[in-house]
Enzyme design. Structure first.
Site, PDB file in Angstrom:
ATOM      1  CE  LYS A 165      40.240  43.351  41.736  1.00 49.33           C
ATOM      2  NZ  LYS A 165      40.330  42.929  39.275  1.00 49.33           N
TER       3      LYS A 165
HETATM    4  C1  LIG Z   1      44.723  47.438  43.592  1.00 46.88           C
HETATM    5  C2  LIG Z   1      44.440  46.980  41.747  1.00 46.88           C
HETATM    6  N1  LIG Z   1      44.137  48.251  41.564  1.00 46.88           N
HETATM    7  C3  LIG Z   1      43.396  47.835  40.419  1.00 46.88           C
HETATM    8  C4  LIG Z   1      42.250  46.709  39.511  1.00 46.88           C
HETATM    9  C5  LIG Z   1      42.124  46.670  38.627  1.00 46.88           C
HETATM   10  O1  LIG Z   1      40.476  46.826  38.762  1.00 46.88           O
HETATM   11  P1  LIG Z   1      39.774  45.725  37.542  1.00 46.88           P
HETATM   12  O2  LIG Z   1      40.349  44.202  37.862  1.00 46.88           O
HETATM   13  O3  LIG Z   1      38.584  45.904  37.606  1.00 46.88           O
HETATM   14  O4  LIG Z   1      40.008  46.411  36.127  1.00 46.88           O
HETATM   15  C6  LIG Z   1      42.831  45.499  40.450  1.00 46.88           C
HETATM   16  C7  LIG Z   1      42.462  44.986  39.854  1.00 46.88           C
HETATM   17  O5  LIG Z   1      43.413  43.222  40.764  1.00 46.88           O
HETATM   18  C8  LIG Z   1      43.537  46.053  41.433  1.00 46.88           C
HETATM   19  O6  LIG Z   1      43.888  44.333  42.271  1.00 46.88           O
END
Ligand SMILES: Cc1ncc(COP(=O)(O)O)c(C=O)c1O
Length: 452
Positions: free
Chosen positions: A44
């Site tokens: 992120k």
């Molecule tokens: C630990 C974790 N995995 C997966 C995701 C999913 O990613 P995306 O928001 O880019 O779809 C997030 C998003 O908040 C996350 O914090």
């Protein structure tokens, strides 16, 4: 000299690591894009910085401003790091199902954290969507990020994650498997990869309790698909604008239990300490194994670091409480394993019924063995107490010995679960286990049902 001018310059260029054990039943090269190497320990960081830079560029975020976001933690960390370097304040709204570690980490990097209940409708004023929007409107010189619908989120992955994976695999990637939350990672990466080679297949990993898979397959936003779940970071009860369903070839859903088990397996079998959505992604990839051929290059993305889950998926008690530990439970000793360290609650024959009731309430238990100086001589349970109360309304002030039932039978630790179950019936609500050190513990119907 080779150095970064600030921590933000270390974002990206994360390694791609071959998986050798946890996916050995897959007949293809499986490579993990390990995003924990980013300074905030998650993928992120990429989109957080991009969203801030784009907001600065078009004036949505002004000098000295406050950044407001509803975040499960990782986006908050990325935003906080960028805010420190660039001189902004941060207020993050987080749901109470998120790990305490995530909240503490955000506070550690200077953010104000507001915690909201998980199990309310998205349009409920207490929901984390509503609270973050409201704070955005009320706080002067603030900017509400909205990672769900903010196009800079997916754009970051189009500009960085996609090109990195393309270059690292020398353009040989055939499949990309990734957990989907806001959709930024999957959509941005998929857009870049499909522009390079439209034959690359993109698989989204979803959770039970989320709307994505059904919506992708039928176009129906089915509210019946929405219910509380444990998996963190992926799945939604809304359709974020950042999920571009046209770029995703299919979704697979992974259970909370499987996600937790595989989170632990990645750490133990690969030495890669990553978070809960990585466990989901790996189990999703295994569910898809028939899609892959021996020459395929399958890339899976690990979003965040395992340290954020030490009190959860990496904690045996947490796992056992949810029935996620794959332990063989065959004996009386196994049945009491998770509460063996707690003292056995008892009452004495001369104590009053009111004392037993107080103890039942305090320890949230339904039955208590009764002792005298010689050992166990009886028992009281809530249905027997209710019965006695109906006959005599002054029961609370009577001594236990006047109302107690039979003593519970005693078994050895090695007694089989079958032997123990047979001893529990209408007259007998529990069994005592002799720990062979002068101490005893109790097995109730509840323990047996949990074991089943
Ligand atoms: C630990 C974790 N995995 C997966 C995701 C999913 O990613 P995306 O928001 O880019 O779809 C997030 C998003 O908040 C996350 O914090």
């Amino acid at each position: 000299m080779k150095y970064a001018k600030n921590i933000l310059e270390t974002i990206g260029n994360t390694p791609l690591v071959q998986l050798n054990s946890v996916t050995k039943e897959v007949d293809a090269l499986v490579l993990a894009k390990v995003e924990t190497f980013n300074p905030g320990n998650s993928v992120k960081d990429r989109m957080a910085l991009k969203m801030i830079e784009d907001a600065e560029a078009d004036g949505r975020l002004k000098p000295g401003g406050t950044i407001i976001e509803g975040t499960s933690g990782n986006t908050g960390m990325g935003l906080a790091l960028a805010a420190i370097v660039k001189g902004y304040k941060c207020i993050f709204v987080i749901s109470d199902k998120q790990s305490k570690e995530k909240m503490d980490i955000l506070r550690a990097v200077g953010a104000e954290v507001v915690v909201c209940p998980t199990n309310v409708e998205p349009d409920d004023p207490r929901s984390y969507y509503s609270v973050s929007k409201r704070l955005g409107e009320e706080t002067p010189n603030s900017w509400y990020v909205n990672q769900y619908d903010n196009p800079s989120n997916a754009q970051a992955h189009y500009e960085q994650t996609g090109p990195e994976i393309w270059e690292q695999t020398d353009g040989k990637i055939t499949h990309f498997v990734v957990g989907v939350g806001t959709g930024g990672t999957v959509s941005g990466t998929a857009k870049f990869l499909k522009e390079k080679n439209p034959n690359i297949k993109i698989w989204g990993v979803d959770t039970y309790g989320s709307v994505f898979k059904k919506y992708h397959e039928t176009g129906i936003f089915d509210e019946n698909e929405i219910y509380p779940y444990i998996t963190e970071g992926i799945g939604e009860d809304i359709l974020p604008k950042n999920v571009d369903f046209s770029l995703i070839d299919g979704f697979t859903k992974v259970t909370d239990k499987d996600a937790a088990i595989y989170t632990r397996r990645i750490a133990k079998e690969e030495g890669i300490f990553v978070g809960n959505s990585a466990g989901s992604a790996i189990k999703g990839l295994l569910q898809l194994k028939d899609e892959f051929k021996p020459d395929d290059v399958v890339v899976v993305l690990f979003h965040d670091h395992g340290s954020r889950y030490v009190g959860k998926m990496f904690n045996d008690d947490w796992m056992r409480d949810r029935g996620f530990l794959e332990e063989e439970i065959t004996t009386a000793g196994d049945l009491i394993k998770d509460h063996i360290d707690k003292p056995l609650v008892t009452v004495q024959t001369e104590e009053l019924v009111s004392h037993a009731i107080e103890r039942m309430r305090a320890f949230k238990i339904s039955q208590i063995p009764v002792r005298d100086a010689n050992g166990f001589v009886g028992s009281v349970d809530e249905s027997a107490l209710l019965h006695s109360y109906l006959e005599d309304k002054n029961i609370a002030e009577k001594p236990i010995k006047d109302v107690m039932g039979k003593a519970y039978p005693t078994v050895k630790k090695s007694a089989s679960i079958d032997e123990v179950s047979k001893l529990i019936n209408k007259e007998n609500q529990a069994v005592l286990v002799d720990l062979e050190n002068g101490k005893y513990h109790i097995v109730t119907k509840y323990d047996i049902i949990r074991a089943i």
